[in-house]
Structure formats: C-alpha cells, structure tokens
Design an enzyme around this catalytic site. Structure first.
Site, PDB file in Angstrom:
ATOM      1  N   ARG A  99     -12.271   6.239   3.781  1.00  0.00           N
ATOM      2  CA  ARG A  99     -12.153   4.418   4.633  1.00  0.00           C
ATOM      3  C   ARG A  99     -12.496   5.133   5.531  1.00  0.00           C
ATOM      4  O   ARG A  99     -12.251   4.219   6.413  1.00  0.00           O
ATOM      5  CB  ARG A  99     -11.088   4.198   3.599  1.00  0.00           C
ATOM      6  CG  ARG A  99     -10.673   4.304   2.027  1.00  0.00           C
ATOM      7  CD  ARG A  99      -9.678   3.557   2.299  1.00  0.00           C
ATOM      8  NE  ARG A  99      -9.037   2.280   3.027  1.00  0.00           N
ATOM      9  CZ  ARG A  99      -8.007   1.308   2.826  1.00  0.00           C
ATOM     10  NH1 ARG A  99      -7.107   2.164   1.969  1.00  0.00           N
ATOM     11  NH2 ARG A  99      -8.189   0.551   2.998  1.00  0.00           N
ATOM     12  N   CYS A 107       0.823  -1.077   0.352  1.00  0.00           N
ATOM     13  CA  CYS A 107       0.088   0.137   0.297  1.00  0.00           C
ATOM     14  C   CYS A 107       0.803   1.413  -0.370  1.00  0.00           C
ATOM     15  O   CYS A 107       1.906   1.031   0.079  1.00  0.00           O
ATOM     16  CB  CYS A 107      -1.092  -0.057   1.257  1.00  0.00           C
ATOM     17  SG  CYS A 107      -0.151   0.625   2.458  1.00  0.00           S
TER      18      CYS A 107
END
Ligand code: EPZ
Length: 422
Positions: A401, A118
């Site tokens: 998120r 990520c």
C-alpha cells in the site's frame, strides 16, 4: 498470496532512490477535484493506495491515466458526473475520506462511505465532519455513508481543531479553497504533506497565509474552480526513515537519494542519540554505522516531532541497542500490533497501555510472521535483516500500500530478500 522471504545477516551498501510521498499524493490527487483543467502529477509513488485514489476519481467520472514508467498521472475532473464515493473503494483505503471536502466544496452535495476502523485504531472522522458543519454543511450519517449537503456552497469561518488531524486539516483546507469568504484553521496540522497541499492550491490561485504553521488562513474563491498547475510530489519521509532503519540495524553505510533532509530531522537526531552518524546534502542522506548502539526513549508526536509512522521501524531498531528502550505511542490507541510478531522472532517487549519497553541485545531468530498494517510490516522486514536464518513475512499487501518495490530496493542494497507466492 505473496510473502517476503528474508535471510538475515547481510550487510547493506550502496544507494537507494526514495519515491514520492504516499501521504502527500493522496490529498493532492483528491485536490484535483477543485481544478477546472487537466493536470499531471509527477514523482507519483506507484503503490496500491495511489492507484485506489485515482480509481476512486475515475469512478466519479473523472478522466485519468497513470504512467507507471514515468511515475505520473494525468487527471481531468471536469467530467465528474456524480458524487457518491462507494463503500467498495473506501473500505479498501480510509484516506478516500479526502474526497469529502473537495466534492462538497465543488458540487454542494456528496455521499462518502464511512471509512471504518483499521488495525491501528478506531480512527474517527468526527473532527472532519464538525468542521464542515461549522462551514455551513448539512451532514447526515445514513447506512454507513456520510451524506453532505452545502446548498449555495460552503462559508468561510474560524475552525479550531480539538486535536491535530492531518487528513482533517487537508479536508478543510480543500473545502475552504472554494468556500465563500475566509477560513481560519487553528491547530492545523503542519506535516510536509499538508504544506505541499497548501502550496499546490496557492499555485492554483488560492490565497493562503500561514502555510506550515498551526494557524492557516484561506481566502475561498466563492465556488470558482481553480487553474491548478502540474506538480511533482515531495519525497516520502517515511519511506526514507524506513531505509535509514534498515541501514542502521545492519550497521551499514548506505546513501538515500531524492530525499528532503529537513523532513527527516527528528528521525536523524534520534539515530544520532543512538550512536549513528550521518552526512547530508540537499537531496541525499548517508547513514553511517555506530560503534555502539545506545538504547533510547521515543515519544511519537505531530510534525516536526518524532512521527508515529516511524514508531514500528524504530522499535525493530531498538532490539539491537545495548540496554532497555521505551517507546510511547501518543497518536493511535492500537499501534503496537507489530509487538506480538516481533516477539515471535525472539524480541522481549512489554506493553503497558501506550508505552512499550524493549529489551536490547535481542537474539532474533527467523520465523513466520504476519504483517498487520503498513508500517508494522516494514518493521518486521527490518528485524528480519538481522535475524538468524529465514523469516517469512506474510500478508504483504499491507506493505504494497505504501512502499514502492521494497524487496527490489533492499536486494540492490545487498539484502537476501525475495518475493514468493504461497
Ligand atoms: C494521517 O492519518 C496519515 N495518513 C497516517 O499515516 C499518519 O499515521 C497520521 O496522519 C498521523 O500522522 C495519511 O496521511 C493518508 P490524524 P490521519 O487524523 O489523518 C484522531 C501511514 O502509515 N482523530 O492525524 O487519519 C485519530 O484517531 C498512515 O501512512 C480524531 O479523533 O491521522 C488519531 O488518534 C497510518 N478525530 C489522531 O487524531 C478525527 O476526526 C491523529 O489522527 C480525526 C482524527
């Protein structure tokens, strides 16, 4: 695609309600795999990562329902009929790896897609897998999936983590809950989110000692599923810290409600070092302006030290300090993605491997900037609150998120911020 448009220069005032902790909710949702009965989770933050984790359980066959108004979810995992966590879901959220431990412990077989890297780093899961192998699991990596087997169930043993890992500890705690025999975890993470997971499992009938310490001992049920009780997710200490920085950078007095001040201690002490003051009660914190904002030295470390998830937000705050601040990021190898975006707003930040040197008294000007990861995006919003003119923060799906209605909460505090579509 949505973006946030912020006009800087407004003072904030009033009260903001903090939601439940995303990083507590995710392992807790995964832990329902260990439960024989249906249960309801309340104070559940309505963010996309939580919806993704609930959807993942649904894909496995669980019965789920989310009540956005009540901020709760009811989950029944007794109907799970397969144990393959598909790439399509896991690639969206790396924390999906949290179903590995409970699925393996309950069903003895599962396939979970590797999460992939990520923005903030490679983020391997080697420590998760090594610990499960030590508990007797047979682990293979096949076409991007972790294929895990534990015929006859997992066996309790002593696990010593080479590094403190939050989700690694959570995976093994959940696996150990249904293992045969006792598991001792040394160098266990003791973040508040890990503590709540232990408390919920203990309330479900698992004998756990050492909760909140670096050494946790879990007596497994030998494969018997748990009688888990309904519970409320703890407040989000990172959301709270983010609003503390928003109040601090605009030199405002604001009050945060539904917080646990104990979880905020390292951040509050850092704010005090910078010249701010605060009042706290059992479930609220009020931050007050500083007569002069002092530069500071920050080093991120595991709880109860200064959290890496607050590094980007405090970097934005140090831009208005009087002098040069240094920020050392010790947990992730690439968690300075916000630096280039802050520089587009006029920040003067130099990087030397894991240390950022931040010039204070920055003349920040609005610009088009791009969110790269969850916490970096909130740092850009914080800087925009004091930048001249207009800042547009793009790719705010990162923000969605982990933050509930960020723009609405900031509007209520008096910020000039709106969500627009490109
Ligand atoms: C959790 O991630 C959080 N996510 C992160 O929050 C947080 O930044 C991180 O802990 C540190 O506090 C959730 O709880 C869902 P780690 P996690 O395993 O568990 C290395 C956010 O913004 N490591 O504690 O993935 C790893 O590379 C997110 O909400 C291994 O080498 O973090 C890192 O350098 C971002 N091998 C260090 O340990 C492993 O098997 C700490 O990682 C596991 C980790």
């Amino acid at each position: 695609m949505d973006f946030l448009q912020i006009k800087g220069g407004k003072k904030l005032s009033g009260t903001v309600e903090i939601d439940g902790a995303k990083n507590a909710a995710l392992p807790l949702i995964a832990s329902t795999i260990l439960s024989k009965n249906r249960l309801t989770i309340s104070n559940l933050p309505q963010v996309s990562d939580v919806r993704t984790m609930v959807k993942l359980l649904e894909n496995l066959g669980a019965k789920t329902s989310i009540d956005e108004i009540k901020k709760s979810a009811t989950i029944d995992t007794s109907t799970i009929d397969h144990t393959i966590a598909q790439y399509e879901i896991v690639r969206v959220m790396r924390a999906s790896i949290l179903v590995l431990g409970p699925l393996l412990a309950r069903f003895g077989y599962c396939e979970v897609s590797l999460p992939g890297g990520c923005a903030i780093g490679q983020r391997p899961i080697d420590l998760h897998l090594k610990a499960l192998e030590q508990m007797g699991a047979d682990i293979e990596i096949k076409q991007g999936y972790v294929v895990a087997k534990a015929e006859g169930g997992l066996k309790g043993t002593t696990i010593s983590f080479d590094k403190i890992t939050v989700t690694g500890s959570e995976n093994i705690i959940m696996a150990a809950a249904l293992a045969h025999g006792t598991t001792r975890i040394l160098n266990c993470a003791k973040e508040p989110e890990v503590v709540q997971l232990c408390e919920v499992l203990r309330d479900g009938g698992v004998k756990i000692e050492g909760i909140g310490t670096y050494e946790v001992t879990i007596e497994g049920t030998g494969g018997k599923t748990l009688d888990m009780k309904d519970f409320a997710v703890i407040p989000d200490r990172i959301e709270a810290g983010t609003y503390l920085c928003a109040g601090a950078i605009t030199n405002s007095e604001i009050t945060l409600k539904n917080v646990n001040p104990t979880h905020l201690e390292s951040m509050l002490l850092k704010l005090k070092e910078m010249g701010f003051s605060y009042d706290e009660s059992e479930e609220s914190v009020t931050i007050k302006p500083a007569s002069k904002v002092e530069a500071v030295k920050i080093t991120t470390t595991e709880y109860p030290g200064f959290p890496t998830d607050m590094q980007a937000q405090f970097m934005a705050l140090t831009l208005v300090a009087d002098g040069v601040s240094t920020i050392e990021e010790k947990l992730f190898e690439n968690r300075f993605m916000h630096v280039s975006e802050l520089s587009r707003m006029g920040a003067n930040i130099s990087l030397n491997s894991y240390t950022a040197t931040v010039e204070g008294n920055a003349e920040l000007c609005g610009a088009d900037v791009m969110a790269t990861d969850l916490r970096a995006s909130s740092a850009l919003v914080i800087a925009a609150l004091v930048a001249k003119d207009i800042t547009n923060v793009h790719r705010i799906y990162h923000l969605d998120r982990g933050y509930v209605k960020l723009e609405e909460k900031l509007q209520k505090l008096g910020a000039d911020i709106k969500r627009l579509s490109e």
